[in-house]
Motif scaffolding. Structure first.
Motif, PDB file in Angstrom:
ATOM      1  N   PHE A   1       0.827  -1.199   0.000  1.00 54.23           N
ATOM      2  CA  PHE A   1       0.000   0.000   0.000  1.00 54.23           C
ATOM      3  C   PHE A   1       0.872   1.265   0.000  1.00 54.23           C
ATOM      4  CE2 PHE A   1      -2.572  -3.267   2.175  1.00 54.23           C
ATOM      5  CZ  PHE A   1      -3.649  -3.305   1.307  1.00 54.23           C
ATOM      6  N   GLY A   2       0.247   2.404  -0.289  1.00 57.03           N
ATOM      7  CA  GLY A   2       0.985   3.660  -0.304  1.00 57.03           C
ATOM      8  C   GLY A   2       0.059   4.860  -0.238  1.00 57.03           C
ATOM      9  N   LEU A   3      -0.790   4.888   0.793  1.00 56.11           N
ATOM     10  CA  LEU A   3      -1.736   6.002   0.899  1.00 56.11           C
ATOM     11  C   LEU A   3      -1.137   7.161   1.694  1.00 56.11           C
ATOM     12  CD1 LEU A   3      -4.483   6.904  -0.027  1.00 56.11           C
ATOM     13  CD2 LEU A   3      -5.484   5.841   2.009  1.00 56.11           C
ATOM     14  N   GLY A   4      -1.043   7.011   3.007  1.00 61.09           N
ATOM     15  CA  GLY A   4      -0.462   8.070   3.824  1.00 61.09           C
ATOM     16  C   GLY A   4       0.632   7.536   4.723  1.00 61.09           C
ATOM     17  N   ALA A   5       1.381   8.458   5.338  1.00 60.47           N
ATOM     18  CA  ALA A   5       2.419   8.076   6.304  1.00 60.47           C
ATOM     19  C   ALA A   5       2.633   9.248   7.246  1.00 60.47           C
ATOM     20  CB  ALA A   5       3.723   7.713   5.602  1.00 60.47           C
ATOM     21  N   ALA A   6       2.879   8.935   8.508  1.00 65.12           N
ATOM     22  CA  ALA A   6       3.233   9.957   9.496  1.00 65.12           C
ATOM     23  C   ALA A   6       4.687   9.747   9.908  1.00 65.12           C
ATOM     24  CB  ALA A   6       2.320   9.881  10.709  1.00 65.12           C
ATOM     25  N   LEU A   7       5.403  10.849  10.085  1.00 62.30           N
ATOM     26  CA  LEU A   7       6.824  10.799  10.458  1.00 62.30           C
ATOM     27  C   LEU A   7       7.046  11.739  11.628  1.00 62.30           C
ATOM     28  CD1 LEU A   7       9.818  10.047   9.944  1.00 62.30           C
ATOM     29  CD2 LEU A   7       9.898  11.969   8.329  1.00 62.30           C
ATOM     30  N   TRP A   8       7.581  11.204  12.721  1.00 57.11           N
ATOM     31  CA  TRP A   8       7.824  12.013  13.918  1.00 57.11           C
ATOM     32  C   TRP A   8       9.327  12.103  14.176  1.00 57.11           C
ATOM     33  CZ3 TRP A   8       4.277  14.249  17.490  1.00 57.11           C
ATOM     34  CH2 TRP A   8       2.952  14.180  17.069  1.00 57.11           C
ATOM     35  N   THR A   9       9.829  13.327  14.158  1.00 57.68           N
ATOM     36  CA  THR A   9      11.239  13.602  14.410  1.00 57.68           C
ATOM     37  C   THR A   9      11.389  15.047  14.860  1.00 57.68           C
ATOM     38  OG1 THR A   9      13.443  13.745  13.419  1.00 57.68           O
ATOM     39  CG2 THR A   9      11.592  14.132  11.956  1.00 57.68           C
ATOM     40  N   GLY A  10      12.406  15.295  15.660  1.00 53.01           N
ATOM     41  CA  GLY A  10      12.694  16.666  16.082  1.00 53.01           C
ATOM     42  C   GLY A  10      13.719  17.362  15.224  1.00 53.01           C
TER      43      GLY A  10
ATOM     44  N   PRO B   1      -4.230  17.946  -2.036  1.00 53.11           N
ATOM     45  CA  PRO B   1      -4.582  16.758  -2.825  1.00 53.11           C
ATOM     46  C   PRO B   1      -4.462  15.503  -1.979  1.00 53.11           C
ATOM     47  CG  PRO B   1      -2.428  17.611  -3.479  1.00 53.11           C
ATOM     48  CD  PRO B   1      -3.028  18.634  -2.565  1.00 53.11           C
ATOM     49  N   PHE B   2      -5.385  14.565  -2.213  1.00 49.21           N
ATOM     50  CA  PHE B   2      -5.486  13.367  -1.390  1.00 49.21           C
ATOM     51  C   PHE B   2      -5.578  12.148  -2.295  1.00 49.21           C
ATOM     52  CE2 PHE B   2      -7.892  10.096   0.845  1.00 49.21           C
ATOM     53  CZ  PHE B   2      -7.292  10.078   2.096  1.00 49.21           C
ATOM     54  N   GLY B   3      -4.738  11.152  -2.061  1.00 46.11           N
ATOM     55  CA  GLY B   3      -4.763   9.928  -2.848  1.00 46.11           C
ATOM     56  C   GLY B   3      -3.488   9.149  -2.625  1.00 46.11           C
ATOM     57  N   GLY B   4      -3.398   7.979  -3.257  1.00 49.90           N
ATOM     58  CA  GLY B   4      -2.283   7.105  -2.965  1.00 49.90           C
ATOM     59  C   GLY B   4      -1.520   6.624  -4.174  1.00 49.90           C
ATOM     60  N   ILE B   5      -0.574   5.730  -3.914  1.00 47.64           N
ATOM     61  CA  ILE B   5       0.215   5.058  -4.941  1.00 47.64           C
ATOM     62  C   ILE B   5       0.164   3.563  -4.661  1.00 47.64           C
ATOM     63  CG2 ILE B   5       1.714   7.038  -5.344  1.00 47.64           C
ATOM     64  CD1 ILE B   5       3.832   5.660  -3.597  1.00 47.64           C
TER      65      ILE B   5
END
Length: 599
Positions: free
Chosen positions: A384-393, A423-427
């Protein structure tokens, strides 16, 4: 038979006979005729419909939210928020569609050509049950503004929501026949797609069904937008604010009872902070309340159907048998309806169901990564490849890794969510095409090149504005505005620009606009107060004010302050925060309201 069942009790609420073939045929013809008229309607009139839709949605929010609860089990506060999000999106396109649809000039010595955007026609929308109003209106608002017609085939588990959508459209004054809401069985969709009166297809749902829709639409050579499944990673690096990440992660997983394609599903955490994250995540999970979705204290309602609960339990069981460590939940709730305990599994690895498959419900899978590079590798280890969250300082790492994550959207230090402006969508197997923003509107438009040779090209209008042609707006207290209003490329693409000059120590009262505004400091220095935030600006600095956000600028320098501002779209209004007065911007009434509020 199409049945409406309350997932909190298992009780059947209503049943409907599917529309007959004759009725469908007649309504497709009606939609085609209505769309032919609608595409000729000025864009400004189309956007007025969207404004009325926003008002109607808010007026009926209580009854519409109740239908969402009864048919798919969403908790009350989230159901009300869904209706409000639909209204906000209608307003966004009402304010911006004219600019999005404007012709784009392409000039050269040989021609004066342009790119124009024409509607495709009647679009078939095959919509899911998990956001029964939002999924429709996020497509329908730009599609209607663009001049398209719509045939809606909603999920068969939410037929009353589908009929309520038809009632909202009618109450807002949607032209008769332009939007057709059909109650049809799934097997009838293929016939609709193949029908010559359908110009394109949009589908939101599972990847399995999406591949079928894609094949059917492809065989008919019809444009498609597919928003399909997801197994979104939520990546927490060792330098992140772990407590904030964990609190947000619980919301990102369990909102809508975990039944969203963009719910965070795989929580990939660097080993150095994994124990801290797990403790905080479990503590926040313990505060969730399973109960009646009509109760305002409930945060976890039932799953929408019994088969969804059973599938989730099977994924949990298989993951635990493969070595995942259960920390919370893991069983159906012993009560009527389709409830499942909020579940947390630790030490989930590739090869387990909770890592490899899309989990559609309240199941969180925590995976421990050796380091940052390993975390990104694991995040991308999915079909899948819809969304992703990344947490970093670290801003540099955020920039680097956000590009490495294979997804249609990456949210840094936040949870993935849809926004009308983006825009909203995936790969990959999450689909293709985009919804929302200008990109979503143009998916269902013909991007047409119009080449105009030198023999037929009209003379260009001169865009020079001379000083004696400009009206000055004296706002009192040492504030003067010089507006320039121009129509570029078409009568509907109005852009208003201008300068405002502030004497030392002066300001315009706190106010907001119904459109976005960009501001450049030409001379002097200022303090901008935007949505409660105070920012210092000097010559050369630029800023941006979202629609509806209260703001003002104060001259804090020793000389005059000059700002250059730009609005897009027509019908700009201005609301004085102190008095609540809303007026047409740059009108005599506006000047009067400002003068009164300044005393």
């Amino acid at each position: 038979m199409i049945r409406s069942v309350n997932p909190a009790t298992g009780e059947q609420l209503a049943a409907f006979d599917p529309d007959s073939a004759q009725s469908i045929d007649e309504r497709l013809t009606t939609a085609t005729v209505a769309q032919a008229r609608w595409r000729q309607t000025p864009v400004g009139e189309r956007t007025e419909l969207l404004s009325r839709l926003a008002s109607t949605l808010r007026e009926r929010s209580g009854e519409l939210a109740l239908l969402i609860i009864q048919e798919m089990g969403k908790p009350l506060t989230e159901a009300l928020a869904e209706i409000e999000k639909c209204a906000v999106t209608c307003e966004y396109y009402a304010a911006n569609a004219i600019g999005f649809l404007a012709d784009e000039p392409v000039r050269s010595t040989a021609s004066q050509s342009r790119i124009v955007y024409d509607p495709l026609g009647v679009v078939l929308a095959v919509m899911p049950w998990n956001y029964p109003f939002w999924q429709f209106f996020r497509f329908a608002a730009p599609a209607l503004a663009a001049g398209n017609g719509i045939v809606l085939k909603h999920a068969n588990s939410v037929p009353q929501c589908a009929l309520a959508i038809a009632a909202v459209l009618h109450a807002a004054g949607t032209p008769e026949g332009l939007v057709q809401v059909l109650l049809v069985e799934t097997r009838q969709v293929a016939t609709l797609i193949a029908d010559d009166r359908i110009a394109a297809v949009t589908f939101t749902g599972s990847t399995e069904v999406g591949t079928i829709i894609a094949a059917q639409a492809g065989a008919a050579l019809k444009k498609q937008v597919l928003e399909l499944g997801g197994s979104d990673p939520f990546v927490v690096l060792a330098d992140a604010d772990v407590q904030a990440a964990a609190e947000t992660a619980v919301r990102a997983r369990f909102v809508n009872v975990g039944q969203s394609c963009v719910n965070a599903k795989r929580f990939i955490v660097e080993q150095a902070v994994a124990d801290e994250f797990v403790d905080a995540f479990c503590a926040a999970t313990d505060r969730l309340v399973v109960g009646d979705p009509l109760d305002t204290t409930t945060t976890i309602g039932p799953l929408a159907r019994a088969d969804l609960r059973d599938t989730l339990h099977d994924q949990t069981r298989r993951s635990v048998e493969a070595g995942a460590k259960p920390l919370r939940g893991g069983e159906p709730v012993d009560r009527p309806g389709y409830y499942y305990q909020p579940t947390v599994l630790d030490h989930v690895v590739p090869g387990m169901a909770a890592f490899d498959e899309e989990t559609f419900g309240p199941l969180a899978a925590i995976t421990r990564a050796a380091d940052a590079a390993d975390a990104i590798r694991l995040a991308n280890l999915t079909e899948f490849g819809l969304g992703a969250a990344l947490w970093t300082g670290d801003p540099e790492r955020a920039e680097r890794y956000s590009r490495e994550l294979a997804a249609g959207a990456v949210f840094v230090n936040g949870m993935v969510a849809s926004d009308a402006r983006l825009p909203f969508g995936g790969i990959k197997r999450s689909g293709y095409g985009r919804e929302l923003g200008p990109h979503g509107m143009r998916e269902f438009m013909n991007t047409k090149t119009v080449w105009v040779g030198p023999a037929t090209a009209p003379e260009s209008e001169c865009l020079v504005v001379r000083p004696d042609q400009v009206e000055l707006f004296d706002r009192g207290n040492g504030v003067v505005t010089t507006p320039y209003v121009g129509s570029w490329n078409s009568a509907h693409n109005t852009v208003t620009t201008g300068t405002t000059t502030f004497a030392v120590g002066t300001q315009i009262p706190l106010h907001s606009h119904n459109v976005e505004e960009s501001v450049l400091i030409v001379r002097g220095s200022a303090v901008a107060v935007i949505g409660g935030d105070r920012v210092e600006l000097r010559a050369g600095d630029a800023t941006w004010v979202p629609a509806g956000v209260p703001h003002h600028f104060v001259n804090v320098g020793d000389d005059e302050l000059v700002i250059y501002w730009v609005y897009g779209g027509r019908a700009v209004t201005r609301t004085l925060t102190e008095t609540g007065v809303t007026v047409a911007h740059l009108s005599d009434r506006d000047r009067g309201a400002v003068a009164t509020a300044s005393k």
